[in-house]
Design a protein around this motif. Sequence first.
Motif, PDB file in Angstrom:
ATOM      1  N   ASP A 415       0.857  -1.188   0.000  1.00  0.00           N
ATOM      2  CA  ASP A 415       0.000   0.000   0.000  1.00  0.00           C
ATOM      3  C   ASP A 415       0.890   1.233   0.000  1.00  0.00           C
ATOM      4  OD1 ASP A 415      -2.537  -1.355   0.180  1.00  0.00           O
ATOM      5  OD2 ASP A 415      -2.034  -1.824   2.262  1.00  0.00           O
ATOM      6  N   MET A 416       0.618   2.148  -0.972  1.00  0.00           N
ATOM      7  CA  MET A 416       1.430   3.357  -1.069  1.00  0.00           C
ATOM      8  C   MET A 416       0.600   4.481  -1.688  1.00  0.00           C
ATOM      9  SD  MET A 416       3.892   1.805  -4.094  1.00  0.00           S
ATOM     10  CE  MET A 416       4.791   3.304  -4.414  1.00  0.00           C
ATOM     11  N   SER A 417       0.801   5.690  -1.198  1.00  0.00           N
ATOM     12  CA  SER A 417       0.042   6.829  -1.738  1.00  0.00           C
ATOM     13  C   SER A 417       0.885   8.091  -1.692  1.00  0.00           C
ATOM     14  CB  SER A 417      -1.246   7.032  -0.942  1.00  0.00           C
ATOM     15  OG  SER A 417      -0.963   7.304   0.412  1.00  0.00           O
ATOM     16  N   SER A 418       0.607   8.966  -2.687  1.00  0.00           N
ATOM     17  CA  SER A 418       1.236  10.282  -2.756  1.00  0.00           C
ATOM     18  C   SER A 418       0.122  11.325  -2.830  1.00  0.00           C
ATOM     19  CB  SER A 418       2.150  10.358  -3.982  1.00  0.00           C
ATOM     20  OG  SER A 418       1.367  10.286  -5.172  1.00  0.00           O
ATOM     21  N   ASP A 419       0.474  12.547  -3.125  1.00  0.00           N
ATOM     22  CA  ASP A 419      -0.547  13.602  -3.202  1.00  0.00           C
ATOM     23  C   ASP A 419      -1.564  13.326  -4.311  1.00  0.00           C
ATOM     24  OD1 ASP A 419       0.591  14.933  -1.105  1.00  0.00           O
ATOM     25  OD2 ASP A 419       1.783  16.286  -2.370  1.00  0.00           O
ATOM     26  N   LEU A 420      -1.128  12.809  -5.435  1.00  0.00           N
ATOM     27  CA  LEU A 420      -2.013  12.651  -6.597  1.00  0.00           C
ATOM     28  C   LEU A 420      -2.272  11.199  -6.990  1.00  0.00           C
ATOM     29  CD1 LEU A 420      -0.543  15.472  -8.866  1.00  0.00           C
ATOM     30  CD2 LEU A 420      -2.544  15.599  -7.368  1.00  0.00           C
ATOM     31  N   THR A 421      -1.598  10.221  -6.304  1.00  0.00           N
ATOM     32  CA  THR A 421      -1.770   8.810  -6.691  1.00  0.00           C
ATOM     33  C   THR A 421      -1.962   7.922  -5.467  1.00  0.00           C
ATOM     34  OG1 THR A 421       0.572   8.234  -6.603  1.00  0.00           O
ATOM     35  CG2 THR A 421      -0.249   9.178  -8.679  1.00  0.00           C
ATOM     36  N   GLN A 422      -2.533   6.763  -5.741  1.00  0.00           N
ATOM     37  CA  GLN A 422      -2.614   5.713  -4.733  1.00  0.00           C
ATOM     38  C   GLN A 422      -2.431   4.372  -5.438  1.00  0.00           C
ATOM     39  OE1 GLN A 422      -5.757   5.903  -1.834  1.00  0.00           O
ATOM     40  NE2 GLN A 422      -5.729   3.673  -1.521  1.00  0.00           N
ATOM     41  N   LEU A 423      -1.482   3.561  -4.954  1.00  0.00           N
ATOM     42  CA  LEU A 423      -1.198   2.265  -5.551  1.00  0.00           C
ATOM     43  C   LEU A 423      -1.373   1.174  -4.501  1.00  0.00           C
ATOM     44  CD1 LEU A 423       0.710   4.458  -7.118  1.00  0.00           C
ATOM     45  CD2 LEU A 423       1.750   2.415  -8.107  1.00  0.00           C
ATOM     46  N   ASN A 424      -2.062   0.122  -4.877  1.00  0.00           N
ATOM     47  CA  ASN A 424      -2.281  -1.021  -4.000  1.00  0.00           C
ATOM     48  C   ASN A 424      -1.959  -2.303  -4.766  1.00  0.00           C
ATOM     49  OD1 ASN A 424      -4.833   1.020  -3.317  1.00  0.00           O
ATOM     50  ND2 ASN A 424      -3.670   0.328  -1.532  1.00  0.00           N
ATOM     51  N   VAL A 425      -0.964  -3.017  -4.269  1.00  0.00           N
ATOM     52  CA  VAL A 425      -0.668  -4.339  -4.841  1.00  0.00           C
ATOM     53  C   VAL A 425      -1.475  -5.345  -4.027  1.00  0.00           C
ATOM     54  CG1 VAL A 425       1.119  -6.039  -5.336  1.00  0.00           C
ATOM     55  CG2 VAL A 425       1.647  -3.601  -5.526  1.00  0.00           C
ATOM     56  N   THR A 426      -2.579  -5.749  -4.586  1.00  0.00           N
ATOM     57  CA  THR A 426      -3.476  -6.667  -3.864  1.00  0.00           C
ATOM     58  C   THR A 426      -3.071  -8.119  -4.046  1.00  0.00           C
ATOM     59  OG1 THR A 426      -4.953  -6.703  -5.771  1.00  0.00           O
ATOM     60  CG2 THR A 426      -5.419  -5.081  -4.056  1.00  0.00           C
ATOM     61  N   LYS A 427      -2.275  -8.382  -5.077  1.00  0.00           N
ATOM     62  CA  LYS A 427      -1.840  -9.740  -5.343  1.00  0.00           C
ATOM     63  C   LYS A 427      -0.452  -9.698  -5.979  1.00  0.00           C
ATOM     64  CE  LYS A 427      -2.298 -13.239  -8.846  1.00  0.00           C
ATOM     65  NZ  LYS A 427      -2.893 -13.535 -10.137  1.00  0.00           N
ATOM     66  N   SER A 428       0.498 -10.364  -5.338  1.00  0.00           N
ATOM     67  CA  SER A 428       1.845 -10.442  -5.887  1.00  0.00           C
ATOM     68  C   SER A 428       2.462 -11.756  -5.454  1.00  0.00           C
ATOM     69  CB  SER A 428       2.706  -9.278  -5.401  1.00  0.00           C
ATOM     70  OG  SER A 428       4.056  -9.472  -5.762  1.00  0.00           O
ATOM     71  N   GLU A 429       2.880 -12.547  -6.409  1.00  0.00           N
ATOM     72  CA  GLU A 429       3.524 -13.823  -6.097  1.00  0.00           C
ATOM     73  C   GLU A 429       4.858 -13.900  -6.829  1.00  0.00           C
ATOM     74  OE1 GLU A 429       1.562 -17.873  -5.568  1.00  0.00           O
ATOM     75  OE2 GLU A 429       2.500 -18.110  -7.542  1.00  0.00           O
ATOM     76  N   ILE A 430       5.916 -14.098  -6.062  1.00  0.00           N
ATOM     77  CA  ILE A 430       7.255 -14.290  -6.619  1.00  0.00           C
ATOM     78  C   ILE A 430       7.661 -15.739  -6.389  1.00  0.00           C
ATOM     79  CG2 ILE A 430       9.685 -13.672  -6.393  1.00  0.00           C
ATOM     80  CD1 ILE A 430       8.826 -10.870  -5.637  1.00  0.00           C
ATOM     81  N   ASP A 431       8.030 -16.414  -7.463  1.00  0.00           N
ATOM     82  CA  ASP A 431       8.496 -17.798  -7.391  1.00  0.00           C
ATOM     83  C   ASP A 431      10.012 -17.788  -7.558  1.00  0.00           C
ATOM     84  OD1 ASP A 431       9.212 -20.460  -7.835  1.00  0.00           O
ATOM     85  OD2 ASP A 431       7.257 -20.942  -8.704  1.00  0.00           O
ATOM     86  N   LEU A 432      10.722 -17.956  -6.436  1.00  0.00           N
ATOM     87  CA  LEU A 432      12.185 -17.900  -6.482  1.00  0.00           C
ATOM     88  C   LEU A 432      12.766 -19.099  -7.212  1.00  0.00           C
ATOM     89  CD1 LEU A 432      12.960 -16.656  -2.861  1.00  0.00           C
ATOM     90  CD2 LEU A 432      12.922 -15.317  -4.971  1.00  0.00           C
ATOM     91  N   ASP A 433      12.054 -20.212  -7.197  1.00  0.00           N
ATOM     92  CA  ASP A 433      12.539 -21.399  -7.874  1.00  0.00           C
ATOM     93  C   ASP A 433      12.544 -21.195  -9.396  1.00  0.00           C
ATOM     94  OD1 ASP A 433      13.530 -24.023  -7.887  1.00  0.00           O
ATOM     95  OD2 ASP A 433      11.550 -24.831  -8.357  1.00  0.00           O
ATOM     96  N   LYS A 434      11.465 -20.577  -9.900  1.00  0.00           N
ATOM     97  CA  LYS A 434      11.347 -20.316 -11.336  1.00  0.00           C
ATOM     98  C   LYS A 434      11.831 -18.914 -11.710  1.00  0.00           C
ATOM     99  CE  LYS A 434       7.293 -23.313 -11.730  1.00  0.00           C
ATOM    100  NZ  LYS A 434       5.842 -23.368 -12.057  1.00  0.00           N
ATOM    101  N   SER A 435      12.099 -18.077 -10.695  1.00  0.00           N
ATOM    102  CA  SER A 435      12.507 -16.679 -10.911  1.00  0.00           C
ATOM    103  C   SER A 435      11.461 -15.926 -11.738  1.00  0.00           C
ATOM    104  CB  SER A 435      13.872 -16.619 -11.605  1.00  0.00           C
ATOM    105  OG  SER A 435      14.357 -15.294 -11.598  1.00  0.00           O
TER     106      SER A 435
END
Length: 521
Positions: A415-435
């Motif tokens: 969750d991140m926000s500035s004066d004019l924007t708001q960003l929400n990563v609701t889903k993020s999956e990193i697979d280190l095995d497959k990179s």
Amino acid sequence: MKKIFLFFLASLLIFLGLLYGLLFTPAGNSLVASYIQKSANENVNAIFKVKEFSLTTSKIKFVATIDENSEIDVIGDLALLQKRVDLNYEINIKDLSKLEKFTKQKLKGNFYTKGTVAGDEKLTKINGISNIFDSSTSYDIKLKDFKPSDIKFLITNAKIKDILYTLNQPSYANGLISIDGKINNPNIASLDGIISTVITNGQVNNEIVNKAFNQNLMVPLTFKGDIVTNLEPNKAVSKIDFFTSMANLLVKKAVVDLKSMNINSDYLLSIPDLINLYDLTQTKMRGSINIDGDIEKTATLMKVSGASMLLDGSLDFTLLNDDLKADIKNIDIQKLNHMMYYPDFFTSKANASLIYNIKKQQGDLVATLSNGQFLPNEFSKLINTFAKFDITREVYESIDVKSTINEKLINSTIDMSSDLTQLNVTKSEIDLDKSTVDALVKTQLKGVEFDTFITGDLKSPKVSVDTTNLLKLKLKKESEKIIKKHSKKLEEKLTEKLGEKQGKKTTQEIIEGFRKFFGNE
């Protein structure tokens, strides 16, 4: 009284005669040899045979075999009454596995030694040589009152592969070990001495280590080291310098309690080039790192603590048995991306806390990033193209990151926000095995919502944006510019056509209609 004395004297003479007949005559020697042979066979998983046993008041000869392929020879002079000996011995055991009942451990290979035993009850010296572990070995032992008092030994170029083979272990590595030991008092309570160990020409056997520990070592891994151990009452104190082609380990003081076998030690782990860890981590990294800390080991506890200056910040961690807790403070995200070969897309400072179980390979990471800014990248270019908005100028004072780790999978929300924007990563999956990465970023930009999808190779992901709403925003901005630029001229023309009196009101209505049509309400 005289008869009683004569009876005891006669009994004593008979006993001494029997003892002499048992010990010092061929018939007695045969009985003793038979007894030794029988007792040994009860404890050795082999056929122990006394081939020759001869004992007189001044000489002894003893020859025995184990399975006919190993031999023990002892021959020399002795004076029983003076408790003095002058013996030569030779021991040649071709199969150590036959001695498992004695050693309490399964051994393999062979053992050879020969030497002399000379002295009396006050001082006896044992001098010998051996080829143990295919080395050149000599030893010098002094006995006072038949108890060890001084021990010196020199093992030159013992082969690591032979040590492992003898101990019934796989051939994990090759190399040479030389050990120079001087022990002035072997009694643990008053221990005194020094042991110097030098390891040279070491190289890990990748194929065997990979199979045994499920690793993927490809590059040759070499090592060497120097260990100096001072023996003190009830403890051994070591200084260790161990160098490998992957990392170096330096220990100023490692203390082993010889009664409890507890260990307390400092350490400095130095990795000059992180790229050398690739075979272990399967992750490409660059840069260097030094970690110093302490190790504590007891029968029930294994504790490793460490600290490092890292990426302009700091790392502190504690590993308690299988549970790892780490605190990261003020690291530079841009330098982290550079170290990990990740795209250079964001700059910020970060604090993080990690709780992780290394046995289960599960844990949680909570991080806070401060004063973050996007750097020019594919994401910022797409937004600028469609929305005519430079997101790299936005400052994100505080960014919250929460991640769960399950083996090689890392799932995160941001969750991140500035004066004019708001960003929400609701889903993020990193697979280190497959990179690989698979993330959805929901963005609000000046009230306009759109989604960004980040997928594919972790080091070079594909970024795609749902441009529907961004196109509307772009159209809105372009139409506003057109209306603003030509509104006065349009107003004049409409007023001229509609007439001065009616035209003013109608003109404004038409222009507002244009604005509504292009979404400029």
